[in-house]
Motif scaffolding. Sequence first.
Motif, PDB file in Angstrom:
ATOM      1  N   MET A   1       0.827  -1.209   0.000  1.00 16.25           N
ATOM      2  CA  MET A   1       0.000   0.000   0.000  1.00 16.25           C
ATOM      3  C   MET A   1       0.860   1.258   0.000  1.00 16.25           C
ATOM      4  SD  MET A   1      -3.300  -0.916   2.409  1.00 16.25           S
ATOM      5  CE  MET A   1      -2.319  -1.403   3.843  1.00 16.25           C
ATOM      6  N   ALA A   2       1.962   1.243   0.758  1.00 17.79           N
ATOM      7  CA  ALA A   2       2.874   2.390   0.754  1.00 17.79           C
ATOM      8  C   ALA A   2       3.447   2.601  -0.637  1.00 17.79           C
ATOM      9  CB  ALA A   2       3.996   2.169   1.773  1.00 17.79           C
ATOM     10  N   PHE A   3       3.746   1.500  -1.328  1.00 18.80           N
ATOM     11  CA  PHE A   3       4.251   1.607  -2.701  1.00 18.80           C
ATOM     12  C   PHE A   3       3.175   2.192  -3.615  1.00 18.80           C
ATOM     13  CE2 PHE A   3       4.883  -0.177  -6.964  1.00 18.80           C
ATOM     14  CZ  PHE A   3       6.157   0.304  -7.224  1.00 18.80           C
ATOM     15  N   GLY A   4       1.916   1.804  -3.390  1.00 18.27           N
ATOM     16  CA  GLY A   4       0.819   2.368  -4.173  1.00 18.27           C
ATOM     17  C   GLY A   4       0.723   3.868  -4.012  1.00 18.27           C
ATOM     18  N   VAL A   5       0.916   4.359  -2.781  1.00 19.02           N
ATOM     19  CA  VAL A   5       0.924   5.801  -2.530  1.00 19.02           C
ATOM     20  C   VAL A   5       2.079   6.460  -3.278  1.00 19.02           C
ATOM     21  CG1 VAL A   5       1.209   7.574  -0.763  1.00 19.02           C
ATOM     22  CG2 VAL A   5      -0.222   5.563  -0.297  1.00 19.02           C
ATOM     23  N   PHE A   6       3.248   5.838  -3.226  1.00 18.27           N
ATOM     24  CA  PHE A   6       4.412   6.370  -3.946  1.00 18.27           C
ATOM     25  C   PHE A   6       4.136   6.480  -5.442  1.00 18.27           C
ATOM     26  CE2 PHE A   6       7.820   4.775  -6.716  1.00 18.27           C
ATOM     27  CZ  PHE A   6       8.671   5.876  -6.704  1.00 18.27           C
ATOM     28  N   VAL A   7       3.543   5.445  -6.040  1.00 20.42           N
ATOM     29  CA  VAL A   7       3.245   5.455  -7.480  1.00 20.42           C
ATOM     30  C   VAL A   7       2.290   6.600  -7.811  1.00 20.42           C
ATOM     31  CG1 VAL A   7       2.143   4.179  -9.358  1.00 20.42           C
ATOM     32  CG2 VAL A   7       3.694   3.004  -7.792  1.00 20.42           C
ATOM     33  N   ARG A   8       1.292   6.796  -6.931  1.00 24.91           N
ATOM     34  CA  ARG A   8       0.323   7.870  -7.167  1.00 24.91           C
ATOM     35  C   ARG A   8       1.002   9.240  -7.113  1.00 24.91           C
ATOM     36  NH1 ARG A   8      -5.277   8.418  -6.634  1.00 24.91           N
ATOM     37  NH2 ARG A   8      -5.802  10.470  -7.494  1.00 24.91           N
ATOM     38  N   VAL A   9       1.851   9.457  -6.133  1.00 29.25           N
ATOM     39  CA  VAL A   9       2.525  10.747  -5.972  1.00 29.25           C
ATOM     40  C   VAL A   9       3.559  10.967  -7.064  1.00 29.25           C
ATOM     41  CG1 VAL A   9       4.029  12.100  -4.461  1.00 29.25           C
ATOM     42  CG2 VAL A   9       2.125  10.810  -3.498  1.00 29.25           C
ATOM     43  N   ASN A  10       4.299   9.890  -7.404  1.00 26.45           N
ATOM     44  CA  ASN A  10       5.393   9.992  -8.369  1.00 26.45           C
ATOM     45  C   ASN A  10       4.909   9.987  -9.812  1.00 26.45           C
ATOM     46  OD1 ASN A  10       8.345   9.958  -8.888  1.00 26.45           O
ATOM     47  ND2 ASN A  10       7.910   7.949  -9.797  1.00 26.45           N
ATOM     48  N   GLY A  11       3.679   9.531 -10.022  1.00 26.83           N
ATOM     49  CA  GLY A  11       3.166   9.443 -11.391  1.00 26.83           C
ATOM     50  C   GLY A  11       3.667   8.228 -12.143  1.00 26.83           C
ATOM     51  N   GLY A  12       4.119   7.219 -11.428  1.00 26.45           N
ATOM     52  CA  GLY A  12       4.633   5.995 -12.044  1.00 26.45           C
ATOM     53  C   GLY A  12       5.618   5.336 -11.107  1.00 26.45           C
ATOM     54  N   ILE A  13       6.121   4.152 -11.485  1.00 28.32           N
ATOM     55  CA  ILE A  13       7.035   3.439 -10.594  1.00 28.32           C
ATOM     56  C   ILE A  13       8.483   3.842 -10.812  1.00 28.32           C
ATOM     57  CG2 ILE A  13       5.472   1.466 -10.559  1.00 28.32           C
ATOM     58  CD1 ILE A  13       7.562  -0.060 -12.230  1.00 28.32           C
ATOM     59  N   VAL A  14       8.784   4.539 -11.914  1.00 27.53           N
ATOM     60  CA  VAL A  14      10.166   4.847 -12.266  1.00 27.53           C
ATOM     61  C   VAL A  14      10.610   6.130 -11.584  1.00 27.53           C
ATOM     62  CG1 VAL A  14      11.758   5.329 -14.160  1.00 27.53           C
ATOM     63  CG2 VAL A  14       9.887   3.705 -14.482  1.00 27.53           C
ATOM     64  N   LEU A  15      11.812   6.094 -10.972  1.00 28.72           N
ATOM     65  CA  LEU A  15      12.367   7.276 -10.321  1.00 28.72           C
ATOM     66  C   LEU A  15      13.185   8.122 -11.293  1.00 28.72           C
ATOM     67  CD1 LEU A  15      13.529   5.852  -6.875  1.00 28.72           C
ATOM     68  CD2 LEU A  15      11.762   7.569  -7.250  1.00 28.72           C
ATOM     69  N   GLY A  16      13.828   7.475 -12.256  1.00 31.12           N
ATOM     70  CA  GLY A  16      14.723   8.190 -13.164  1.00 31.12           C
ATOM     71  C   GLY A  16      14.102   8.491 -14.516  1.00 31.12           C
ATOM     72  N   ASP A  17      14.731   7.955 -15.561  1.00 32.34           N
ATOM     73  CA  ASP A  17      14.337   8.225 -16.946  1.00 32.34           C
ATOM     74  C   ASP A  17      13.048   7.486 -17.293  1.00 32.34           C
ATOM     75  OD1 ASP A  17      14.173   8.785 -19.608  1.00 32.34           O
ATOM     76  OD2 ASP A  17      15.969   7.661 -20.190  1.00 32.34           O
TER      77      ASP A  17
END
Length: 298
Positions: free
Chosen positions: A109-125
Amino acid sequence: MLPTSFFFAHVYYTDIASLLCVLLAQLLSVHKRHVWAGVVGGAAVWMRQTNVVWVALVGGAAVERWMRENGVVSGGLVQSVGQLVQWMKSPRRWREAVWVAVPYAFVVMAFGVFVRVNGGIVLGDKSNHQAGVHVPQMFYFYAPVLSTAVGLALTLVMAVGVNRFTVEHPFLLGDNRHYTFYIWKNLFRSCWWARYLYIPGYVSCMLGVHAALWRAPALWHIMWLVCTAAVLVPSPLLELRYFTVPFFLARLHMPTSLPRLSIELAMYIVVNAVTIYVFLYHPFVWSSEPNQLQRFMW
């Protein structure tokens, strides 16, 4: 000593630390240290975002073990599914199983929040790491693991998968330092029908892998297959490192013996010696960077 893992243990990649965290989470889970397993699983996701799938698998396996230990499920897949359906009709009995799952569910669930905030699972390119439908990734994964008999139905299914869902990522033929560049260029691109020649081998390996996993609990077997597909199929890039975690998790559930381990170890030592030798003593130069040595790697 798995060649891809051994090689990248000597260079700056997160693969080994990521694998260590996943396997440590699995070990802690087996010993019922579920909170610590969730913490280590969170670290694994921090290192490599797709590890969230393996955290879910470790959590699912923990719940599956609890069910077997408490007599909720037993026997084969069909019988287990029937027993599970009956058990789910009594919500009062879920409480303990839910508590087992909570540490892993929190990470997911924490990862789901991160994906929502980040706009995807990728941090870089993000532009070069777009998810897609790359079904043959599963076939490439099975090939290095094992082999056995060929089935016509699977052959036809794989032919459709190869025809409709093969993805050629720009990076695959854009960097001739990687062995996958030469595999793809010389084996898969030699002619239009070349990629279809390997389908019987894919089928053979798939049947062999699942036959070797016959000792694994039926529900774990299905969860492992689903999680492996969830990690590999969306990835457009053929990268052998991506096979590492599902390989180790499957290998832990396969039967073994001293002669078999000795053969594996000898094979890995030979491959590792060759790849390290080539890396160290056979560099080459790109015309665009004449003052910089390039080296072959997985």
